[in-house]
Design an enzyme around this catalytic site. Structure first.
Site, PDB file in Angstrom:
ATOM      1  CG  ASN A 189      -1.661   1.268   1.418  1.00 26.07           C
ATOM      2  OD1 ASN A 189      -2.459   1.649   0.579  1.00 26.07           O
ATOM      3  ND2 ASN A 189      -1.408   1.953   2.523  1.00 26.07           N
ATOM      4  CD  GLU A 190      -1.768   5.429   0.113  1.00 28.45           C
ATOM      5  OE1 GLU A 190      -1.225   6.115   1.005  1.00 28.45           O
ATOM      6  OE2 GLU A 190      -2.980   5.463  -0.131  1.00 28.45           O
ATOM      7  CG  LEU A 191       4.902  -0.082  -0.586  1.00 25.90           C
ATOM      8  CD1 LEU A 191       5.484  -1.412  -1.046  1.00 25.90           C
ATOM      9  CD2 LEU A 191       5.070   0.106   0.908  1.00 25.90           C
TER      10      LEU A 191
END
Length: 157
Positions: free
Chosen positions: A111-113
């Site tokens: 998630n949203e790295l």
């Protein structure tokens, strides 16, 4: 159209209840969704969840367990997860458990790295790609929920 799935039973107390999963996946389908994103800050669901998605024709985007919330983007450290060997062993178990489900559309690193060159750590990112190419070579992989097959837009995260 799709939506996020953040485990409805994080402690796995009711995971053997296939009827519960069928009802929850059906609810998503009846809301007009044809894709469920299993969020990287949660868990890999049990096979009963994927069985329900298979049965109802709902696709699944499966994220691995990393999120910008604690992988250096907003908090924590870019070196997380600290035990890369253990992390990859868990990835291997999950891929072997899920790869034969027709509902599984793609794998996602988390998630949203961001930034993509730091999160996940480069060695882990390389190992993850190699492992997926060996265990599930024909299924797409995105490094982050902010990625697409051709671009990465951190400005839009």
């Amino acid at each position: 159209q799709g939506g996020n799935w953040i485990a409805t039973d994080q402690l796995l107390r009711y995971t053997g209840d296939s009827g519960r999963y069928k009802n929850e996946v059906r609810m998503h389908r009846e809301m007009g969704m044809n894709l469920i994103r299993v969020w990287g800050g949660g868990i890999t669901e049990r096979p009963e969840f994927y069985d329900a998605a298979d049965e109802m024709g709902v696709l699944v985007m499966q994220e691995f367990w990393m999120t910008g919330d604690n992988n250096g983007r907003w908090a924590g450290n870019y070196s997380w997860p600290l035990d890369h060997a253990l992390y990859l062993a868990c990835v291997e178990d999950s891929v072997k458990m899920l790869r034969n489900h027709p509902s599984l559309l793609l794998w996602c690193g988390g998630n949203e790295l961001n930034p993509e060159l730091l999160s996940p750590p480069p060695g882990l990112a390389r190992s993850l790609r190699i492992l997926l190419s060996q265990l599930d070579p024909h299924r797409p992989y995105l490094p982050s929920s902010m990625s697409s097959p051709t671009t990465f837009h951190s400005d839009y995260a």
